[in-house]
Design a protein around this motif. Sequence first.
Motif, PDB file in Angstrom:
ATOM      1  N   PRO A   1       0.842  -1.198   0.000  1.00 53.65           N
ATOM      2  CA  PRO A   1       0.000   0.000   0.000  1.00 53.65           C
ATOM      3  C   PRO A   1       0.882   1.255   0.000  1.00 53.65           C
ATOM      4  O   PRO A   1       2.085   1.197   0.287  1.00 53.65           O
ATOM      5  CB  PRO A   1      -0.797  -0.123   1.304  1.00 53.65           C
ATOM      6  CG  PRO A   1      -0.631  -1.543   1.742  1.00 53.65           C
ATOM      7  CD  PRO A   1       0.710  -1.961   1.241  1.00 53.65           C
ATOM      8  N   ALA A   2       0.278   2.392  -0.297  1.00 56.07           N
ATOM      9  CA  ALA A   2       1.007   3.655  -0.349  1.00 56.07           C
ATOM     10  C   ALA A   2       1.258   4.210   1.048  1.00 56.07           C
ATOM     11  O   ALA A   2       0.434   4.063   1.951  1.00 56.07           O
ATOM     12  CB  ALA A   2       0.230   4.669  -1.187  1.00 56.07           C
ATOM     13  N   TYR A   3       2.414   4.857   1.213  1.00 54.15           N
ATOM     14  CA  TYR A   3       2.758   5.578   2.435  1.00 54.15           C
ATOM     15  C   TYR A   3       2.272   7.019   2.270  1.00 54.15           C
ATOM     16  O   TYR A   3       2.668   7.707   1.326  1.00 54.15           O
ATOM     17  CB  TYR A   3       4.270   5.605   2.652  1.00 54.15           C
ATOM     18  CG  TYR A   3       4.947   4.256   2.670  1.00 54.15           C
ATOM     19  CD1 TYR A   3       4.398   3.166   3.337  1.00 54.15           C
ATOM     20  CD2 TYR A   3       6.173   4.072   2.010  1.00 54.15           C
ATOM     21  CE1 TYR A   3       5.042   1.936   3.358  1.00 54.15           C
ATOM     22  CE2 TYR A   3       6.820   2.847   2.033  1.00 54.15           C
ATOM     23  CZ  TYR A   3       6.253   1.783   2.706  1.00 54.15           C
ATOM     24  OH  TYR A   3       6.894   0.573   2.715  1.00 54.15           O
ATOM     25  N   ILE A   4       1.458   7.487   3.217  1.00 53.46           N
ATOM     26  CA  ILE A   4       0.822   8.792   3.059  1.00 53.46           C
ATOM     27  C   ILE A   4       0.953   9.604   4.344  1.00 53.46           C
ATOM     28  O   ILE A   4       0.677   9.097   5.434  1.00 53.46           O
ATOM     29  CB  ILE A   4      -0.668   8.630   2.685  1.00 53.46           C
ATOM     30  CG1 ILE A   4      -0.780   7.804   1.387  1.00 53.46           C
ATOM     31  CG2 ILE A   4      -1.343   9.992   2.530  1.00 53.46           C
ATOM     32  CD1 ILE A   4      -2.194   7.429   1.022  1.00 53.46           C
ATOM     33  N   ALA A   5       1.385  10.858   4.209  1.00 55.09           N
ATOM     34  CA  ALA A   5       1.468  11.781   5.342  1.00 55.09           C
ATOM     35  C   ALA A   5       0.263  12.702   5.302  1.00 55.09           C
ATOM     36  O   ALA A   5       0.036  13.417   4.318  1.00 55.09           O
ATOM     37  CB  ALA A   5       2.757  12.590   5.287  1.00 55.09           C
ATOM     38  N   GLY A   6      -0.526  12.692   6.356  1.00 51.60           N
ATOM     39  CA  GLY A   6      -1.794  13.400   6.376  1.00 51.60           C
ATOM     40  C   GLY A   6      -1.667  14.882   6.643  1.00 51.60           C
ATOM     41  O   GLY A   6      -0.595  15.390   7.008  1.00 51.60           O
ATOM     42  N   PRO A   7      -2.775  15.597   6.468  1.00 49.69           N
ATOM     43  CA  PRO A   7      -2.788  17.052   6.693  1.00 49.69           C
ATOM     44  C   PRO A   7      -2.780  17.386   8.177  1.00 49.69           C
ATOM     45  O   PRO A   7      -3.503  16.781   8.953  1.00 49.69           O
ATOM     46  CB  PRO A   7      -4.102  17.492   6.043  1.00 49.69           C
ATOM     47  CG  PRO A   7      -4.989  16.282   6.125  1.00 49.69           C
ATOM     48  CD  PRO A   7      -4.083  15.091   6.009  1.00 49.69           C
TER      49      PRO A   7
ATOM     50  N   GLY B   1       1.675  10.535  13.766  1.00 50.59           N
ATOM     51  CA  GLY B   1       2.839   9.642  13.732  1.00 50.59           C
ATOM     52  C   GLY B   1       4.011  10.247  12.992  1.00 50.59           C
ATOM     53  O   GLY B   1       5.143  10.267  13.489  1.00 50.59           O
ATOM     54  N   VAL B   2       3.777  10.759  11.772  1.00 55.97           N
ATOM     55  CA  VAL B   2       4.887  11.335  11.005  1.00 55.97           C
ATOM     56  C   VAL B   2       5.333  12.670  11.566  1.00 55.97           C
ATOM     57  O   VAL B   2       6.483  13.070  11.351  1.00 55.97           O
ATOM     58  CB  VAL B   2       4.545  11.482   9.505  1.00 55.97           C
ATOM     59  CG1 VAL B   2       4.399  10.133   8.842  1.00 55.97           C
ATOM     60  CG2 VAL B   2       3.323  12.345   9.280  1.00 55.97           C
ATOM     61  N   LEU B   3       4.451  13.366  12.280  1.00 55.13           N
ATOM     62  CA  LEU B   3       4.869  14.617  12.896  1.00 55.13           C
ATOM     63  C   LEU B   3       5.981  14.358  13.908  1.00 55.13           C
ATOM     64  O   LEU B   3       6.956  15.104  13.981  1.00 55.13           O
ATOM     65  CB  LEU B   3       3.683  15.293  13.578  1.00 55.13           C
ATOM     66  CG  LEU B   3       3.969  16.638  14.256  1.00 55.13           C
ATOM     67  CD1 LEU B   3       4.463  17.664  13.242  1.00 55.13           C
ATOM     68  CD2 LEU B   3       2.720  17.154  14.972  1.00 55.13           C
TER      69      LEU B   3
END
Length: 343
Positions: free
Chosen positions: A26-32, A243-245
């Motif tokens: 699946p794609a890795y996506i960083a949210g808004p 998580g990415v933050l």
Amino acid sequence: MPTKQLRDLKYRPTEIIKKCKEEGRPAYIAGPMVRYSKLPFRELCRFYNVDIVYTPMILAREFVRNEIARYTDFTTNEADRSVIVQVGVNNVDDFMKFVEMIHPYVDAIGINCGCPIKEQVREGIGAALMSQPDLVADLVRTAKEKYGDAICIDTKIRIHSDINQTIEFVKKVVDAGTDMITVHGRTKNTRSSVPVNLDAIKVVCDTVGSTIPVIANGDCFTLDDFIKIASYTGVDGVMSARGVLSNPALFTGLDKTPWSAVEMFMHLATSYGLPYKLVQYQVAHLLEDIIPKKILKKINEQQNMADLIDCLDEHFVLKRKGEKGFATSVEPQWNLELTSLTI
């Protein structure tokens, strides 16, 4: 139909998702994220192989009426791809003006139907749209009728307490022509401390089938979370925001922020420019789990960019771009000659 198209179609999120499927994942996506998902942070995420990155939510009403808002809310460049601009909107007129202005400079436009912030909900924006499926369908349909395949639309939703309402909502926006659906597996009133409802996301995924991509959002803080969510729900991509933050490298399998992220973020923030307080907040997020609290407190006490850089140099070996080993270290690089802290 407008033909102006400045973005290469291969960076369209739906095309990126197809490419990820060919790679067997699946794609890795960083949210808004409000304030945080600015250009420097988006580029930082891509440094760690994030496939698709969102901007912060932009209010269509302000963007189309206010030139200052356009300059402060949205910046981009040739490296900023694949990028989805998220929009907060409550009527078709503002949405169409927004799409006209911005679509040549982004890879997709995401309609925010999920933000639970009370001020936004009172304005009929964000999660308020979950009770207005016909309006959301009108937004999608009107834009797609005018622009067709020249634009890509993501509809980002939350779930209802009654999953049947969510199913009907999804069917309407899919019929209207949305190119993808992102599902946050909580209702607008569910606290973030409550586990995300993976069963509800799976129901949406099963409802849509293979017609368009479905993205899961919620509770992705590690690569193991990503694998669990994707495996259970069958989605085409998994989005992480909080998580990415804290750890932009989470999709690489690192369970905490690598020191390389701090060096790269400081380089990008000073190169592109960001308000100082925003730089300070993001550096604190990056460091909060990897350095002692007394050093973190000192970083949070700095009053300007020069003092922040001096503070980092005092305690760490903060390499600049062009120096050997820049943005390659995993562990914090302590300045053992200057720091008074015993490591």
